[in-house]
Scaffold this motif. Structure first.
Motif, PDB file in Angstrom:
ATOM      1  N   GLU A  48     -36.297  71.364  36.786  1.00  0.00           N
ATOM      2  CA  GLU A  48     -36.306  70.297  35.792  1.00  0.00           C
ATOM      3  C   GLU A  48     -37.304  70.655  34.702  1.00  0.00           C
ATOM      4  O   GLU A  48     -38.429  71.062  34.987  1.00  0.00           O
ATOM      5  CB  GLU A  48     -36.708  68.961  36.419  1.00  0.00           C
ATOM      6  CG  GLU A  48     -35.706  68.442  37.418  1.00  0.00           C
ATOM      7  CD  GLU A  48     -36.146  67.150  38.082  1.00  0.00           C
ATOM      8  OE1 GLU A  48     -35.288  66.515  38.713  1.00  0.00           O
ATOM      9  OE2 GLU A  48     -37.337  66.778  37.980  1.00  0.00           O
ATOM     10  N   VAL A  49     -36.864  70.504  33.459  1.00  0.00           N
ATOM     11  CA  VAL A  49     -37.744  70.693  32.310  1.00  0.00           C
ATOM     12  C   VAL A  49     -37.904  69.320  31.670  1.00  0.00           C
ATOM     13  O   VAL A  49     -36.916  68.684  31.306  1.00  0.00           O
ATOM     14  CB  VAL A  49     -37.160  71.703  31.305  1.00  0.00           C
ATOM     15  CG1 VAL A  49     -38.111  71.902  30.138  1.00  0.00           C
ATOM     16  CG2 VAL A  49     -36.860  73.032  31.988  1.00  0.00           C
ATOM     17  N   VAL A  50     -39.141  68.854  31.563  1.00  0.00           N
ATOM     18  CA  VAL A  50     -39.418  67.538  30.996  1.00  0.00           C
ATOM     19  C   VAL A  50     -39.943  67.739  29.581  1.00  0.00           C
ATOM     20  O   VAL A  50     -40.995  68.353  29.380  1.00  0.00           O
ATOM     21  CB  VAL A  50     -40.441  66.757  31.851  1.00  0.00           C
ATOM     22  CG1 VAL A  50     -40.666  65.363  31.275  1.00  0.00           C
ATOM     23  CG2 VAL A  50     -39.982  66.681  33.304  1.00  0.00           C
ATOM     24  N   VAL A  51     -39.175  67.225  28.596  1.00  0.00           N
ATOM     25  CA  VAL A  51     -39.528  67.352  27.183  1.00  0.00           C
ATOM     26  C   VAL A  51     -39.547  65.966  26.551  1.00  0.00           C
ATOM     27  O   VAL A  51     -39.047  65.001  27.127  1.00  0.00           O
ATOM     28  CB  VAL A  51     -38.524  68.259  26.427  1.00  0.00           C
ATOM     29  CG1 VAL A  51     -38.496  69.657  27.012  1.00  0.00           C
ATOM     30  CG2 VAL A  51     -37.130  67.657  26.422  1.00  0.00           C
ATOM     31  N   LYS A  52     -40.100  65.863  25.357  1.00  0.00           N
ATOM     32  CA  LYS A  52     -40.028  64.635  24.565  1.00  0.00           C
ATOM     33  C   LYS A  52     -38.720  64.651  23.782  1.00  0.00           C
ATOM     34  O   LYS A  52     -38.128  65.703  23.552  1.00  0.00           O
ATOM     35  CB  LYS A  52     -41.208  64.543  23.584  1.00  0.00           C
ATOM     36  CG  LYS A  52     -42.564  64.546  24.249  1.00  0.00           C
ATOM     37  CD  LYS A  52     -42.809  63.263  24.972  1.00  0.00           C
ATOM     38  CE  LYS A  52     -44.203  63.234  25.584  1.00  0.00           C
ATOM     39  NZ  LYS A  52     -44.332  62.191  26.578  1.00  0.00           N
ATOM     40  N   SER A  53     -38.271  63.479  23.343  1.00  0.00           N
ATOM     41  CA  SER A  53     -37.034  63.426  22.569  1.00  0.00           C
ATOM     42  C   SER A  53     -37.187  64.139  21.235  1.00  0.00           C
ATOM     43  O   SER A  53     -36.221  64.644  20.683  1.00  0.00           O
ATOM     44  CB  SER A  53     -36.589  61.978  22.363  1.00  0.00           C
ATOM     45  OG  SER A  53     -37.599  61.245  21.692  1.00  0.00           O
ATOM     46  N   HIS A  54     -38.407  64.189  20.706  1.00  0.00           N
ATOM     47  CA  HIS A  54     -38.698  64.965  19.495  1.00  0.00           C
ATOM     48  C   HIS A  54     -40.207  65.183  19.402  1.00  0.00           C
ATOM     49  O   HIS A  54     -40.983  64.494  20.057  1.00  0.00           O
ATOM     50  CB  HIS A  54     -38.167  64.276  18.239  1.00  0.00           C
ATOM     51  CG  HIS A  54     -38.833  62.957  17.954  1.00  0.00           C
ATOM     52  ND1 HIS A  54     -38.461  61.788  18.562  1.00  0.00           N
ATOM     53  CD2 HIS A  54     -39.867  62.637  17.145  1.00  0.00           C
ATOM     54  CE1 HIS A  54     -39.227  60.802  18.135  1.00  0.00           C
ATOM     55  NE2 HIS A  54     -40.094  61.284  17.276  1.00  0.00           N
ATOM     56  N   TYR A  55     -40.574  66.159  18.582  1.00  0.00           N
ATOM     57  CA  TYR A  55     -41.978  66.505  18.371  1.00  0.00           C
ATOM     58  C   TYR A  55     -42.249  66.512  16.872  1.00  0.00           C
ATOM     59  O   TYR A  55     -41.357  66.782  16.076  1.00  0.00           O
ATOM     60  CB  TYR A  55     -42.291  67.894  18.946  1.00  0.00           C
ATOM     61  CG  TYR A  55     -42.108  67.994  20.439  1.00  0.00           C
ATOM     62  CD1 TYR A  55     -43.150  67.720  21.306  1.00  0.00           C
ATOM     63  CD2 TYR A  55     -40.881  68.361  20.982  1.00  0.00           C
ATOM     64  CE1 TYR A  55     -42.987  67.814  22.683  1.00  0.00           C
ATOM     65  CE2 TYR A  55     -40.706  68.454  22.358  1.00  0.00           C
ATOM     66  CZ  TYR A  55     -41.758  68.180  23.197  1.00  0.00           C
ATOM     67  OH  TYR A  55     -41.594  68.267  24.555  1.00  0.00           O
ATOM     68  N   ALA A  56     -43.495  66.262  16.494  1.00  0.00           N
ATOM     69  CA  ALA A  56     -43.880  66.292  15.088  1.00  0.00           C
ATOM     70  C   ALA A  56     -44.291  67.708  14.692  1.00  0.00           C
ATOM     71  O   ALA A  56     -44.900  68.434  15.485  1.00  0.00           O
ATOM     72  CB  ALA A  56     -45.036  65.327  14.835  1.00  0.00           C
ATOM     73  N   VAL A  57     -43.959  68.088  13.463  1.00  0.00           N
ATOM     74  CA  VAL A  57     -44.352  69.397  12.941  1.00  0.00           C
ATOM     75  C   VAL A  57     -45.874  69.510  13.009  1.00  0.00           C
ATOM     76  O   VAL A  57     -46.596  68.590  12.636  1.00  0.00           O
ATOM     77  CB  VAL A  57     -43.865  69.573  11.488  1.00  0.00           C
ATOM     78  CG1 VAL A  57     -44.423  70.851  10.879  1.00  0.00           C
ATOM     79  CG2 VAL A  57     -42.354  69.569  11.429  1.00  0.00           C
ATOM     80  N   GLY A  58     -46.359  70.621  13.513  1.00  0.00           N
ATOM     81  CA  GLY A  58     -47.793  70.865  13.582  1.00  0.00           C
ATOM     82  C   GLY A  58     -48.445  70.453  14.888  1.00  0.00           C
ATOM     83  O   GLY A  58     -49.566  70.864  15.169  1.00  0.00           O
ATOM     84  N   ASP A  59     -47.771  69.626  15.691  1.00  0.00           N
ATOM     85  CA  ASP A  59     -48.329  69.225  16.984  1.00  0.00           C
ATOM     86  C   ASP A  59     -48.126  70.333  18.008  1.00  0.00           C
ATOM     87  O   ASP A  59     -47.175  71.109  17.917  1.00  0.00           O
ATOM     88  CB  ASP A  59     -47.638  67.964  17.515  1.00  0.00           C
ATOM     89  CG  ASP A  59     -48.070  66.703  16.800  1.00  0.00           C
ATOM     90  OD1 ASP A  59     -49.010  66.774  15.980  1.00  0.00           O
ATOM     91  OD2 ASP A  59     -47.464  65.652  17.061  1.00  0.00           O
TER      92      ASP A  59
END
Length: 149
Positions: free
Chosen positions: A44-55
């Motif tokens: 399982e890979v747990v990711v966020k639905s999106h990320y902010a540029v630069g984070d």
């Protein structure tokens, strides 16, 4: 007539003294669990639905063997795809973990949004790619999309 004027005054005052609209809240960034089946269990890979540029992008990898063992992530990298094909953006240094059936293992991966030459990258959809190996030596490639906006 006075009753009608009084009623009208009450209605105007009530309309003007309503409760303020609720404060707007930012849309929460939720976790997405992306499962991949491997010959002896799953990853399982747990990711966020999106990320902010630069984070810094942080991802959790869970190895969940149902029999035998799993080791990974191995050979982790981030790639970008476009009209001219796929290109590796960054190779990630990771310390792989091992898991045995009945004892899953988790580890975190981080990407600082820079390419292999140290330059920052911009908004795009990227793929995190790595390999896991089971106790029979079988390798499985695992991937997850990282949306950066």
């Amino acid at each position: 007539m006075r009753h009608l004027a009084a009623l009208l005054a009450v209605l105007v005052i009530a309309a003007c003294s309503g409760t303020p609209p609720p404060a707007s809240t930012a849309t929460p960034v939720s976790d997405l669990v992306l499962p991949t089946t491997v010959p002896n269990g799953r990853v399982e890979v747990v990711v966020k639905s999106h990320y902010a540029v630069g984070d810094t992008i942080r991802v959790t990898v869970r190895l969940i063997p149902t029999t035998g063992s799993l080791r990974g992530p191995l050979d982790a990298y981030v790639q970008a795809s476009g009209f001219h094909g796929t290109a590796t953006v960054r190779h990630l240094a990771v310390d792989p973990v091992s898991a045995i059936a009945g004892s899953p293992a988790s580890m975190g991966l981080a990407w600082d949004m820079r390419d292999d030459s140290g330059q920052p990258v911009g908004s795009d959809d990227y793929s995190l790619v790595f390999t896991v190996i089971d106790d029979s030596g079988r390798g499985t490639t695992v991937g997850a999309t990282l949306q950066v906006r």
